[in-house]
Design an enzyme around this catalytic site. Structure first.
Site, short mmCIF file in Angstrom:
data_model
loop_
_atom_site.label_atom_id
_atom_site.label_comp_id
_atom_site.label_asym_id
_atom_site.label_seq_id
_atom_site.Cartn_x
_atom_site.Cartn_y
_atom_site.Cartn_z
N ASP A 390 7.70 34.85 4.08
CA ASP A 390 7.64 36.21 3.59
C ASP A 390 8.90 36.51 2.83
O ASP A 390 9.91 35.88 3.05
CB ASP A 390 7.62 37.16 4.79
CG ASP A 390 6.24 37.53 5.18
OD1 ASP A 390 5.33 37.21 4.41
OD2 ASP A 390 6.08 38.14 6.25
N ASP A 731 4.44 39.00 9.60
CA ASP A 731 4.67 40.08 10.55
C ASP A 731 3.44 40.96 10.73
O ASP A 731 3.22 41.50 11.79
CB ASP A 731 5.90 40.90 10.17
CG ASP A 731 5.92 41.22 8.69
OD1 ASP A 731 4.84 41.18 8.07
OD2 ASP A 731 7.00 41.52 8.17
N ASP A 735 -1.54 38.91 8.88
CA ASP A 735 -0.97 37.56 8.79
C ASP A 735 -1.47 36.67 9.89
O ASP A 735 -1.32 35.46 9.84
CB ASP A 735 0.56 37.63 8.89
CG ASP A 735 1.18 38.23 7.65
OD1 ASP A 735 0.51 38.16 6.60
OD2 ASP A 735 2.28 38.76 7.74
#
Lengths: 1038, 290
Positions: A390, A731, A735
């Site tokens: 990310d 997070d 996901d």
């Protein structure tokens, strides 16, 4: 903003569809199983989502809602009604992922690994006794005893492994169990706080800034309510919520708030329309459980190793069973030989040692902020070859920060490090004084009170991200902002809104002699510039001409090109005569000038990379790990951050960059020339799996921008098609499928949602990418060290096995008993084999490629051969020397021992002659046999000390590694000796254990062999270092 | 991982075939011919070295071990007792109506007692002074060959089997059982005091069933002159002293448990674990048709 949201939503739903088309497009055999599995789930899932789309709660009027859910928006539900619904719907909580039941887990430990072999051994023992008993009622209980011991070994190692697993699972369980959330609900006409779990459909709840929305709610009333939907959509922009029905689609309309999203500011009242697993989040979370959990690489390696050892054990066992039978041994005795061979071959303590080593590493990693949920994931991180990371929060600090300033026609750089203690730009200019005033005053963000002792950067701020950044920026540079604002009292204010695209406030000045009002304004630079007629240069107002406007444009483009959010600032001192201090400012009619202002400067904001990240990315690169950025952000921002952290290195270009440089259309550029690639989520949607593969193979530096969390799954699958071991960070709830699918899913401890943490194998407590790198290092180290542990443990198996073979073939008295073997495997060898887990790396493990999961095995041919056929044989010789020494000194010379077995073991022969003509009773012989066992045991122990020392390194000399650096190894050596001493001197009288006291010199018989082992291994390592790539290196390096 | 699981049997077979002989790379079991040659040569040399090493260490070790006397006698503090004929499960079974059942015992005994023949003894061994150890110090001559004392077969009286139509009493149901004490080098049995062997029924009913018995030499005496033993290498013609027990009227058709022990000052006969330390237990069973 609304538009953006709809886009996100469409991506999301399509994301699910994408996965399906991927699967359908990919007709390859190997995905068949997975596809069917997923396909079913998703079909189901889609149905569910459709049903959700048919929901019309958002369209209904308040009255209709009341009727539908049998509630009253003023009075709320009655308690009885609520209890009724609660009983019917169940609690408002996500049902945790289906855990394998504890019993199953326990039983798995009981039959996994070598346990089956040992069970077989135990059962054979009992069968053998049964047969003996049926023939002779007084048959000795030895076999029963041995069977019980074997069973106990399996049970205890099973319990141990289970306990270790449970312990590491508990860490995470306690972690995920958060403080029960409270919800403010109206029931029976009064407000009360109840645990969020007890909410039911139809409840009226109130939320305020900072709360988590306790269920899916239909907003009934709202005051400036903004929510953070990032965990659902991956979009980090706050979104406003109101009671207006704005879109047909329930997911896009503004009057619905989603479970587990956070209310950032404002207040709202809403009616619960979905609870628990029926919420949108609940459904997506359940999708994650549809993605199969793959075996971890280390589990595969251990399985491979178990197969090798079990294969060796069973084949040697069967071969010698046949040999024994054809040598006319009774079948029953041959069966007992078979048991002995199996017990000798199986490293009973090894799996326990591996578990302990892994959990030690897990503990060490937890200290470094990597919390490992699944023990085996410890190593997975080490073999990772691709990290899909990310951006927000992981690579970046997850807070807007002032990165650049532009005033006096010049760009200044601001400090963006975590503590921002060194703002080094030129602050002497008068323009800066004005600019700083605007920044301070034209800002609605405030520090939450009571944080005097907290460092500025850590203070909690009420306000949006940009304003927070500006507040902290000015606080750092100029000190007490709140005080300054007090001195410049605010008389009027227009907050930022998306139509104006500016924010304005009017203040009294702090100079008591200056009665003028100061109008300050900030906003989108082009809008601000429109409103200005002058520009301040070095404190002087100058007319805004063509050239200054051009300079502004250049600066604006440059900062924008860095992916930064640029804000313009301007001000105006209102003439005192027109605006006396009693002037009634009215923000509705705007009875003050908003044009011909004085432009002061630009500030640009970015969520800056964490300062540790560039270094960590470089480390990953030198460790052969490809870092791929996957973000929902704009490609320009993503690329800028990628560049600044080194995911796209300074000298590499994307296809677009090359096109721009060569001034040719993008299509004409040879894609292979570009090392880097920035792939947009929309492009990704159009790509076939083959095209994605091509991107992944051809480019080493890849950024996926504007991707939905679901597309992560596609990217992960793409990477896995390249045989890569993929780590994924995430997070959001969305996901979780990707986290599950990844070889190792890494959830964020701070920003991560519970669903993500549930799906992940590891939790990063500090959300920091750099922690992953330390995790990789630990993972690689443990892989190396497990090799050492296994090599150490396998070696003595030969020394335990040879006695049986010689016993069967040459008919000598048995050199070592089965129980004695167990005392080596589960006694003296346990602590040393764990001690190797503390060994430091031999060379820079972060400078080599990640291991290839199919080629670089944990136990390879070299390791097995070297342990079994080199050191193992040497050890056997040393142990046999001890054995022959004992027998020869006590009266039986080697020649006498050959084929003595049947007489030796005959209970009726009590006058067996030795080499000197002396006669021995059966018991005297038996006792001598036990002395032999003990001497053999001690010889193995002594040589295992040498083995332990040589296993400290695989390539370096022991002196390069340092003999004393790993203290635990010495603890291990001492433990070996102490356990042996206790067994020999402490249990000498317990006949069942077959240990006796030994003459002192028998402890040292094998020492020469221990020295030879060490010398031989030093020679091996020397030749490996001297002649890399040689025949020796290839065959002797494990 | 998924695909590995879905390997068909055929594929596995193919892979195995390729592993055994890979025609592309000319690899047999994963190695080429040269590679095999190298590895075999290596192991030849390596194991050659190990054999030499082991031989050397064994040789060195055996150099430290004497030929005529064991380094230690840790287990031999108490010599064991044993019977002749040595039978399966130490059960002396005499079926009077079945000659075969005891004839094998007789043959064993004939063979066993052959060296005790007076002629043999007279020819090879010395006549020693009874009641005294026959010590033969080396007197400075290393490993001087030792002489043995005579134990004449005639000393066994009715059990000598000499011109005995009853075949040691086996044909009449009055069998002789010979007790011997295990040889232990340099063991001074009896510690200079006389010793003898006694026998008894194990339990009360055994004692009753056992009946009378006679011992040869008288009282089951073992003379000190047969000690010490100097080991088979230098005490070549050593003749182990025997005690014969002739059971006169054992109750037929029952199993009788007999235990004989030696009464000597320095021989313990109560070892819990070693049932043959200084004693021997055996079963007697005379089958007689009534």
């Amino acid at each position: 903003m609304g538009k953006k949201k709809s886009e996100v939503y469409s991506v999301e739903v399509n994301g699910i569809k994408d996965i399906e088309t991927t699967d359908e497009g990919d007709g390859k055999e190997k995905y068949r199983g997975l596809k069917n599995h997923l396909g079913y789930k998703k079909e189901h899932q889609k149905e569910e989502l459709k049903k959700e789309l048919d929901l019309d709660d958002h369209k209904l009027s308040t009255k209709e809602l009341e009727d539908k859910y049998g509630t009253n928006i003023i009075q709320g539900l009655t308690s009885t009604k609520a209890a009724e619904i609660l009983a019917q719907d169940g609690p408002n909580a996500l049902s945790p992922p289906k855990e394998t039941s504890e019993i199953i887990k326990f039983l798995k430990q009981m039959v996994g690994g070598f346990s089956i072999l040992l069970w077989a051994g135990a059962v054979l023992c009992w069968i053998a006794y049964g047969i003996q008993f049926s023939k002779d009622k007084s048959a000795s209980l030895d076999n029963v005893f041995l069977g019980v011991v074997l069973a106990l070994v399996v049970i205890f190692t099973g319990i141990f492994a289970y306990y270790q697993e449970a312990k590491s699972t508990n860490i995470i369980a306690s972690f995920s169990k958060m403080i029960p959330r409270q919800a403010l609900v109206i029931r029976d006409g009064e407000k009360r706080e109840i645990p969020a779990e007890q909410l039911v459909v139809g409840d009226i709840v109130e939320i305020k800034g900072g709360d988590q929305i306790p269920a899916d709610i239909r907003i009934l009333a709202s005051h400036g309510c903004k929510v953070d939907n990032s965990s659902l959509t991956g979009e980090s922009e706050p979104q406003s919520r109101s009671c207006d029905f704005t879109h047909e689609n329930p997911l896009e309309t503004k009057n619905i708030g989603f479970y587990s999203t956070t209310c950032l500011e404002g207040t709202a009242t809403g009616m619960v329309i979905n609870t628990g697993d029926r919420t949108i989040i609940g459904r997506i979370a359940s999708l994650a459980s549809g993605v199969g959990n793959e075996k971890t690489p280390i589990a595969i390696e251990i399985e491979h190793f178990v197969h090798i050892v079990a294969g060796v054990a069973v084949s040697i066992g069967v071969i010698f069973f046949i040999i024994a039978v054809s040598m006319k041994y009774p079948v029953l005795e041959s069966v007992i030989f078979l048991i002995g061979i199996i017990v000798a071959n199986v490293p009973e303590g090894l799996l326990a040692a591996v578990t302990v080593s892994l959990s030690l590493t897990a503990k060490r990693m937890a200290k470094k902020n990597c919390l490992v949920k699944n023990l085996e994931a410890v190593e997975t991180l080490g073999s990772t070859s691709i990290i899909c990371s990310d951006k927000t929060g992981t690579l970046t600090q997850n807070r807007m920060t002032v990165a650049h300033l532009w005033f006096d026609n010049q760009i200044y750089q601001a400090d963006t490090s975590e503590d921002q203690n060194a703002q080094i730009f030129d602050q002497s200019s008068a323009t800066w004084a004005s600019l700083s005033k605007i920044v301070t005053l034209c800002n609605r963000a405030e520090f939450r009170p009571g944080q005097e002792s907290v460092p500025i950067m850590k203070k909690i701020v009420v306000g949006d991200a940009s304003e927070t950044a500006l507040l902290k920026f000015s606080e750092v540079i100029m000190g007490d902002v709140m005080e300054r604002r007090k001195r410049n009292r605010k008389v009027a204010e227009i907050p930022f809104n998306s139509t104006n695209k500016f924010q304005l406030s009017i203040h009294e000045t702090e100079d008591p002699d200056d009665k003028r009002f100061l109008l300050v304004m900030k906003g989108a630079p082009e809008r601000i510039l429109e409103k200005c007629s002058t520009i301040m240069i070095h404190g002087q107002e100058q007319p805004l001409d063509e050239s200054t406007a051009a300079a502004f444009q250049t600066a604006y483009m440059e900062l924008g090109g860095l992916g930064e959010r640029v804000l313009g600032f301007c001000h105006l001192y209102l003439p005192e005569d027109e605006f006396p201090d009693t002037y009634p400012f009215d923000v509705e009619t705007m009875n003050f000038p908003t044009s011909d202002l004085c432009f002061v400067g630009l500030l640009s904001l970015i969520d800056p990379p964490r300062s540790t990240v560039p270094d960590a990315v470089t480390k990953c690169r030198s460790a052969g790990i490809k870092v791929i950025m996957v973000t929902g952000d704009h490609p320009i921002t993503a690329k800028a951050i990628a560049r600044s952290v080194g995911i796209i290195s300074a000298n590499s270009e994307t296809v677009e960059d090359i096109a721009k440089r060569l001034n040719v259309p993008v299509e004409q550029v040879n894609k292979r020339e570009a090392k880097a690639a920035v792939v947009n989520g929309m492009e990704l949607k159009e790509m076939s799996p083959e095209q994605l593969d091509e991107v992944l193979i051809n480019h080493t530096e890849i950024v996926f921008a504007r991707t939905s969390p679901q597309q992560k799954l596609i990217i992960v699958e793409g990477c896995q098609r390249q045989d890569a071991v993929v780590a994924v960070t995430g997070d959001g709830v969305n996901d979780s499928p990707a986290l599950k699918k990844a070889d190792i899913g890494i959830a964020m401890g701070i920003a991560g949602s519970d669903a993500a943490k549930n799906a992940a194998d590891m939790v990063l407590l500090d959300d920091n990418f750099a922690s992953i790198v330390t995790g990789v290092e630990e993972g690689r180290l443990i892989f190396d060290n497990l090799k050492k542990t296994i090599a150490f443990t396998l070696t003595k198996n030969i020394a335990e096995l040879c006695p049986f073979l010689i016993f069967i073939i040459a008919g000598v008295p048995l050199p070592i008993g089965t129980i004695t073997i167990l005392f080596i495997d589960l006694g003296t060898d346990i602590i040393p084999s764990i001690a190797l887990a503390y060994e430091k790396a031999e060379s820079d493990i972060m400078n080599r490629k990640p291991r290839h999961k199919k080629k670089d095995r944990l136990v390879n041919q070299q390791l097995a051969l070297y342990s079994y056929l080199h050191i193992g044989i040497l050890q056997s010789l040393g142990a046999f020397l001890a054995y022959f020494t004992v027998y020869a000194e006590q009266g039986f010379k080697p020649a006498r021992l050959i084929f003595l077995r049947s007489e030796w073991e005959d209970d009726n022969i009590n006058d067996l002659e030795d080499s000197y003509g002396q006669e021995w009773t059966r018991y005297q012989r038996k006792y001598l046999e036990w002395i032999g066992y003990t001497a053999f045991f001690v010889a193995i122990m002594v040589q295992q000390i040498a083995d332990l020392i040589i296993r400290k390194t695989r390539r370096n000399s022991i002196f390069q590694q340092g003999l004393f650096r790993n203290k635990v190894v010495w603890v291990g050596i001492v433990s070996q000796i102490i356990i042996a001493l206790i067994l020999s001197f402490g249990f000498g009288s317990i006949a069942a254990l077959n240990f006796t006291t030994l003459r002192v010199q028998y402890w040292f018989v094998a020492v020469p062999y221990a020295i030879v082992i060490w010398l031989y291994d030093e020679l091996r390592k020397l030749l490996i270092r001297r002649y890399p790539g040689s025949w020796w290196d290839k065959n002797m390096y494990y | 991982m998924v695909n590995e699981k879905e390997k068909t049997g055929g594929q596995v077979l193919e892979e195995w075939k390729e592993f055994v002989w890979n025609p592309r790379t000319h690899e047999f079991m994963g190695r080429t011919g040269t590679s095999w040659a190298f590895i075999l040569l290596f192991y030849l040399v390596f194991y050659g070295f190990l054999t030499a090493l082991f031989t050397l260490t064994m040789w060195v070790m055996l150099q430290t071990v004497s030929d005529h006397i064991p380094t230690y006698q840790d287990q031999l503090a108490t010599p064991g007792l044993m019977i002749r004929p040595k039978t399966e499960n130490l059960e002396v079974l005499v079926n009077l109506s079945d000659t075969k059942s005891w004839n094998q015992h007789v043959q064993i005994l004939d063979k066993f007692l052959e060296p005790y023949n007076d002629s043999v003894q007279a020819q090879k061994n010395d006549v020693c002074r009874p009641g005294h150890y026959y010590e033969q110090p080396d007197n400075g001559v290393l490993n001087y060959p030792k002489r043995a004392c005579q134990f004449n077969r005639t000393q066994l009286g009715d059990c000598s089997g000499l011109s005995d139509p009853t075949h040691y009493g086996y044909s009449t149901g009055q069998p002789c059982v010979f007790i011997k004490m295990n040889r232990v080098i340099n063991f001074y049995a009896g510690a200079n005091q006389s010793m003898n062997v006694t026998c008894a029924g194990k339990r009360n009913e055994d004692a009753k069933n056992l009946g009378d018995f006679t011992m040869f030499p008288a009282n089951g005496n073992i003379d000190l002159m047969y000690f010490p033993y100097y080991g088979k290498k230098f005490h070549v013609n050593y003749t182990q002293p025997l005690v014969a027990v002739k059971f006169m009227n054992v109750t037929p058709n029952v199993e009788v448990n007999v235990e004989c022990r030696i009464n000597a000052v320095n021989i313990a006969t109560n070892d819990e674990r070693d049932k043959f330390a200084g004693r021997v237990a055996f079963k007697l069973r005379i089958i007689k048709k009534t």
